[in-house]
Motif scaffolding. Structure first.
Motif, PDB file in Angstrom:
ATOM      1  N   SER A  79       0.834  -1.205   0.000  1.00  0.00           N
ATOM      2  CA  SER A  79       0.000   0.000   0.000  1.00  0.00           C
ATOM      3  C   SER A  79       0.865   1.251   0.000  1.00  0.00           C
ATOM      4  O   SER A  79       0.539   2.249  -0.670  1.00  0.00           O
ATOM      5  CB  SER A  79      -0.927   0.001   1.217  1.00  0.00           C
ATOM      6  OG  SER A  79      -1.814  -1.101   1.187  1.00  0.00           O
ATOM      7  N   TYR A  80       1.963   1.231   0.764  1.00  0.00           N
ATOM      8  CA  TYR A  80       2.878   2.372   0.772  1.00  0.00           C
ATOM      9  C   TYR A  80       3.463   2.605  -0.624  1.00  0.00           C
ATOM     10  O   TYR A  80       3.524   3.738  -1.120  1.00  0.00           O
ATOM     11  CB  TYR A  80       4.016   2.132   1.762  1.00  0.00           C
ATOM     12  CG  TYR A  80       3.642   2.325   3.207  1.00  0.00           C
ATOM     13  CD1 TYR A  80       3.734   3.580   3.800  1.00  0.00           C
ATOM     14  CD2 TYR A  80       3.205   1.268   3.989  1.00  0.00           C
ATOM     15  CE1 TYR A  80       3.406   3.771   5.133  1.00  0.00           C
ATOM     16  CE2 TYR A  80       2.873   1.445   5.325  1.00  0.00           C
ATOM     17  CZ  TYR A  80       2.975   2.697   5.898  1.00  0.00           C
ATOM     18  OH  TYR A  80       2.642   2.886   7.207  1.00  0.00           O
TER      19      TYR A  80
ATOM     20  N   ARG B  35       2.404   1.468  -3.624  1.00  0.00           N
ATOM     21  CA  ARG B  35       1.421   1.785  -4.654  1.00  0.00           C
ATOM     22  C   ARG B  35       0.955   3.228  -4.566  1.00  0.00           C
ATOM     23  O   ARG B  35       0.636   3.850  -5.593  1.00  0.00           O
ATOM     24  CB  ARG B  35       0.236   0.822  -4.562  1.00  0.00           C
ATOM     25  CG  ARG B  35       0.586  -0.604  -4.954  1.00  0.00           C
ATOM     26  CD  ARG B  35      -0.644  -1.490  -4.987  1.00  0.00           C
ATOM     27  NE  ARG B  35      -0.300  -2.894  -5.134  1.00  0.00           N
ATOM     28  CZ  ARG B  35       0.018  -3.481  -6.294  1.00  0.00           C
ATOM     29  NH1 ARG B  35       0.039  -2.754  -7.400  1.00  0.00           N
ATOM     30  NH2 ARG B  35       0.314  -4.760  -6.354  1.00  0.00           N
ATOM     31  N   ALA B  36       0.897   3.787  -3.354  1.00  0.00           N
ATOM     32  CA  ALA B  36       0.511   5.191  -3.216  1.00  0.00           C
ATOM     33  C   ALA B  36       1.530   6.093  -3.895  1.00  0.00           C
ATOM     34  O   ALA B  36       1.175   7.023  -4.634  1.00  0.00           O
ATOM     35  CB  ALA B  36       0.370   5.550  -1.742  1.00  0.00           C
TER      36      ALA B  36
ATOM     37  N   PHE C 213      -3.389   0.557  -9.766  1.00  0.00           N
ATOM     38  CA  PHE C 213      -3.908   1.901 -10.001  1.00  0.00           C
ATOM     39  C   PHE C 213      -4.875   1.877 -11.180  1.00  0.00           C
ATOM     40  O   PHE C 213      -5.963   2.454 -11.126  1.00  0.00           O
ATOM     41  CB  PHE C 213      -2.752   2.865 -10.284  1.00  0.00           C
ATOM     42  CG  PHE C 213      -3.199   4.262 -10.611  1.00  0.00           C
ATOM     43  CD1 PHE C 213      -3.449   5.175  -9.601  1.00  0.00           C
ATOM     44  CD2 PHE C 213      -3.377   4.660 -11.931  1.00  0.00           C
ATOM     45  CE1 PHE C 213      -3.864   6.465  -9.900  1.00  0.00           C
ATOM     46  CE2 PHE C 213      -3.782   5.942 -12.240  1.00  0.00           C
ATOM     47  CZ  PHE C 213      -4.029   6.846 -11.220  1.00  0.00           C
TER      48      PHE C 213
ATOM     49  N   ALA D  29      -8.665   6.756  -0.769  1.00  0.00           N
ATOM     50  CA  ALA D  29      -7.233   6.852  -0.452  1.00  0.00           C
ATOM     51  C   ALA D  29      -7.097   6.956   1.063  1.00  0.00           C
ATOM     52  O   ALA D  29      -7.676   7.850   1.679  1.00  0.00           O
ATOM     53  CB  ALA D  29      -6.615   8.065  -1.130  1.00  0.00           C
TER      54      ALA D  29
ATOM     55  N   ARG E 227      -1.072   6.027   5.727  1.00  0.00           N
ATOM     56  CA  ARG E 227      -0.066   5.282   4.968  1.00  0.00           C
ATOM     57  C   ARG E 227       0.803   6.318   4.269  1.00  0.00           C
ATOM     58  O   ARG E 227       0.441   6.824   3.207  1.00  0.00           O
ATOM     59  CB  ARG E 227      -0.732   4.347   3.961  1.00  0.00           C
ATOM     60  CG  ARG E 227      -1.739   3.388   4.593  1.00  0.00           C
ATOM     61  CD  ARG E 227      -1.054   2.199   5.219  1.00  0.00           C
ATOM     62  NE  ARG E 227      -2.000   1.364   5.959  1.00  0.00           N
ATOM     63  CZ  ARG E 227      -2.820   0.483   5.414  1.00  0.00           C
ATOM     64  NH1 ARG E 227      -2.841   0.338   4.100  1.00  0.00           N
ATOM     65  NH2 ARG E 227      -3.618  -0.241   6.155  1.00  0.00           N
TER      66      ARG E 227
ATOM     67  N   ILE F  44       2.845   8.627   2.183  1.00  0.00           N
ATOM     68  CA  ILE F  44       3.361   8.632   0.824  1.00  0.00           C
ATOM     69  C   ILE F  44       4.856   8.936   0.826  1.00  0.00           C
ATOM     70  O   ILE F  44       5.577   8.598  -0.118  1.00  0.00           O
ATOM     71  CB  ILE F  44       2.586   9.647  -0.040  1.00  0.00           C
ATOM     72  CG1 ILE F  44       2.863   9.381  -1.531  1.00  0.00           C
ATOM     73  CG2 ILE F  44       2.948  11.083   0.346  1.00  0.00           C
ATOM     74  CD1 ILE F  44       1.992  10.164  -2.470  1.00  0.00           C
TER      75      ILE F  44
ATOM     76  N   GLY G 276       6.445   5.710   1.373  1.00  0.00           N
ATOM     77  CA  GLY G 276       6.207   5.000   0.119  1.00  0.00           C
ATOM     78  C   GLY G 276       7.161   5.450  -0.969  1.00  0.00           C
ATOM     79  O   GLY G 276       7.664   4.635  -1.759  1.00  0.00           O
TER      80      GLY G 276
ATOM     81  N   VAL H 189      -3.828  14.538  -2.988  1.00  0.00           N
ATOM     82  CA  VAL H 189      -4.830  13.477  -3.170  1.00  0.00           C
ATOM     83  C   VAL H 189      -6.176  14.081  -3.538  1.00  0.00           C
ATOM     84  O   VAL H 189      -6.874  13.593  -4.437  1.00  0.00           O
ATOM     85  CB  VAL H 189      -4.945  12.627  -1.887  1.00  0.00           C
ATOM     86  CG1 VAL H 189      -6.131  11.664  -1.989  1.00  0.00           C
ATOM     87  CG2 VAL H 189      -3.661  11.847  -1.655  1.00  0.00           C
TER      88      VAL H 189
ATOM     89  N   SER I 287      -7.788  13.153  -7.098  1.00  0.00           N
ATOM     90  CA  SER I 287      -8.826  12.133  -7.004  1.00  0.00           C
ATOM     91  C   SER I 287     -10.218  12.715  -6.765  1.00  0.00           C
ATOM     92  O   SER I 287     -11.214  12.024  -6.930  1.00  0.00           O
ATOM     93  CB  SER I 287      -8.507  11.149  -5.869  1.00  0.00           C
ATOM     94  OG  SER I 287      -8.697  11.752  -4.599  1.00  0.00           O
TER      95      SER I 287
ATOM     96  N   PRO J 287      -8.051  12.201   1.533  1.00  0.00           N
ATOM     97  CA  PRO J 287      -7.758  10.894   2.124  1.00  0.00           C
ATOM     98  C   PRO J 287      -8.653  10.629   3.339  1.00  0.00           C
ATOM     99  O   PRO J 287      -9.107  11.558   4.004  1.00  0.00           O
ATOM    100  CB  PRO J 287      -6.291  11.018   2.550  1.00  0.00           C
ATOM    101  CG  PRO J 287      -5.744  12.139   1.740  1.00  0.00           C
ATOM    102  CD  PRO J 287      -6.886  13.090   1.534  1.00  0.00           C
TER     103      PRO J 287
END
Length: 505
Positions: A40-41, A43-44, A63, A95, A99, A101, A104, A264, A268, A272
């Motif tokens: 998850s980290y 992919r963000a 994604f 989102a 986690r 980013i 990440g 985010v 999006s 989040p």
């Protein structure tokens, strides 16, 4: 006491040897260690890179799966209806906040060689520097005792008898909990004897720890409150320069999180969402469940569905995808946002109706967290393996299947016991040292201030994690290694008895 200066190659040699030693669990495992949250980290961060540059990686497939039809695309195919635009925005993927980013991005960049060894090496190097600087802070160079031999004589037993090496090779931000704690106490206790480079190292490390995980922000703020209270009561004497530097780091971490939220939301269409950890906690502990039993008969609450669940478990409530087990991950995106938005009011209502029960449950969680010493994340169970297969790109999963952790052959039991023993002995030693200092008149000296803040940081971590998420071994083991490090570093310092009334700079 003079400030740290150039001392030849000794410190660099110490750091390199310590970093190599810290890699021993990863070397036995065959690769660094994953957790089910690790993808998850990454992919963000990967999603952010893809949105900004169009560059794809093996992680980008999820994604595309999740955002194959963005809110704008959905709206454009629905006869331009405003209601459809609103619905599509609400139903867009969630989102998760919490986690980082930033961590990440660190993992994303570290995989440039096709694996995550660079992440483990870099984390181990940073831990090696932190261990070396901690030991040298107690055994000054000008006394002729802060040699490479002395550093390794103290540092290597900490590496091989505590949990620190496991978390240095863990692809999660956990190791930065201990590093953040060390950063704070070094800045607060030893600011006046540090050079510019060392101050910058600790400040950057403290900021990174807070950007990488929200609990580190809470621990830092808790310690800052202790420092401010100590200064006001004249029990401590910590200068305003380190306090200002720490406050600046906290503000920068808030700014970083704000940038994440803004990004985010911009790309999006939705901010989040923080998973409802506290709601799951009060329900799992009992008071929240009692409240729902009493009020769901006459009132409509978002959380009433849990009354039909056969089992009430904190982690299942949050992360189970089965609708008869979970009230968050199992729901459609729109309902997940509604549940998260309803959490604060629900938790407040539960606390106002059952304050004693909520506080008692939190205290139990705190106590349980303090004595929970295990390493279950370093041998993967069947559920984790299935999640890894779904989340990790094929080439990385193929390598993971050959690891000791995947085969459940990673030795952990000895280090669970040794960490408990050395941490317990170290805590008793530090408490005894502090007791002797408290009996003396005047303010605490540098060494006592350092020891006090270390102990308070350990207890603050247990209180925060035990109350918010429930007792888990990794929450304790990720930073308890600072106790034996502090105690072992203090032992060779023959001057500590004379520093009782020497103020911290």
């Amino acid at each position: 006491m003079s400030k740290t200066g150039k001392t030849g190659f000794g410190p660099a040699i110490s750091v390199i040897i310590l970093a190599i030693a810290l890699l021993w669990p990863s070397l036995i495992n065959g690769e660094p260690f994953y957790m089910t949250d690790t993808p998850s980290y990454i992919r963000a961060a990967d999603a952010g890179v893809y949105k900004l540059t169009g560059l794809e990686s093996p992680w980008t497939n999820e994604f595309h799966d999740r955002y194959s039809a963005s809110p704008k695309e959905t709206a454009s195919t629905a006869v331009g209806s405003q209601a459809t635009l609103t619905d599509s925005k609400d139903d867009a993927p969630v989102a998760l906040a919490g986690r980082s980013i930033f961590y990440g991005a660190f993992l994303y960049l570290a995989q440039i060689f096709g694996n995550f060894w660079l992440a483990a090496v870099l984390q181990s190097l940073v831990v090696g520097v932190a261990i070396m600087l901690t030991i040298r802070a107690f055994v000054p160079e000008e006394n002729g005792v802060s040699s490479t031999k002395r550093t390794l004589a103290i540092g290597l037993p900490v590496v091989f008898l505590s949990s620190v090496a496991f978390f240095s090779g863990f692809l999660m931000p956990d190791i930065f909990a201990g590093l953040g704690l060390l950063s704070f106490v070094h800045l607060a206790a030893f600011w006046g004897r540090q050079g510019t480079a060392e101050r910058l190292f600790w400040l950057v490390l403290l900021l990174a720890a807070m950007l990488f995980h929200n609990t580190n922000v809470l621990i830092t703020i808790s310690l800052l409150a202790v420092v401010l209270l100590g200064n006001v009561t004249k029990f401590l004497q910590i200068g305003w320069k380190p306090i200002l530097a720490i406050v600046t780091s906290i503000l920068l971490s808030f700014a970083g999180q704000s940038v994440f939220y803004w990004g985010v939301t911009k790309y999006s269409g939705n901010a989040p969402v923080m998973p409802p950890f506290l709601a799951a906690r009060v329900i799992s502990d009992g008071p929240g469940y009692q409240y729902l039993e009493k009020h769901c008969k006459t009132e409509d609450h978002k959380f009433c569905r849990v009354l039909d669940f056969p089992v009430i478990n904190h982690d299942q409530l949050l992360w189970s995808k089965a609708k008869d087990e979970g009230f968050f991950q199992a729901l459609p995106n729109r309902e997940r946002r509604e549940i998260a938005a309803a959490e604060k009011a629900f938790v407040l209502d539960v606390f106002l109706e059952y304050p004693i029960e909520v506080l008692a449950a939190s205290f139990r969680g705190f106590g349980t967290q303090l004595v929970t010493f295990n390493l279950p994340n370093f041998n993967y169970n069947d559920k984790q393996k299935n999640q890894f297969q779904d989340k990790i790109p094929g080439v990385l999963f193929g390598s993971q299947k050959q690891s000791a952790a995947f085969k459940n052959t990673m030795p952990t039991r000895f280090w669970e016991i040794s960490t408990f023993v050395v941490s317990g002995v170290a805590l008793l030693f530090l408490l005894g040292f502090l007791y002797r200092n408290f009996r003396q008149p005047g303010r605490l000296g540098r060494t006592a201030t350092f020891s006090l803040l270390i102990v308070i940081g350990i207890f603050a971590n247990a209180a925060i994690c035990g109350a918010l998420s429930g007792a888990k071994g990794r929450y304790q083991m990720r930073l308890v290694w600072v106790l034996p490090l502090a105690a072992a570093s203090l032992l060779p310092n023959r001057q500590w008895r004379k520093e009782v009334i020497q103020p911290a700079e």
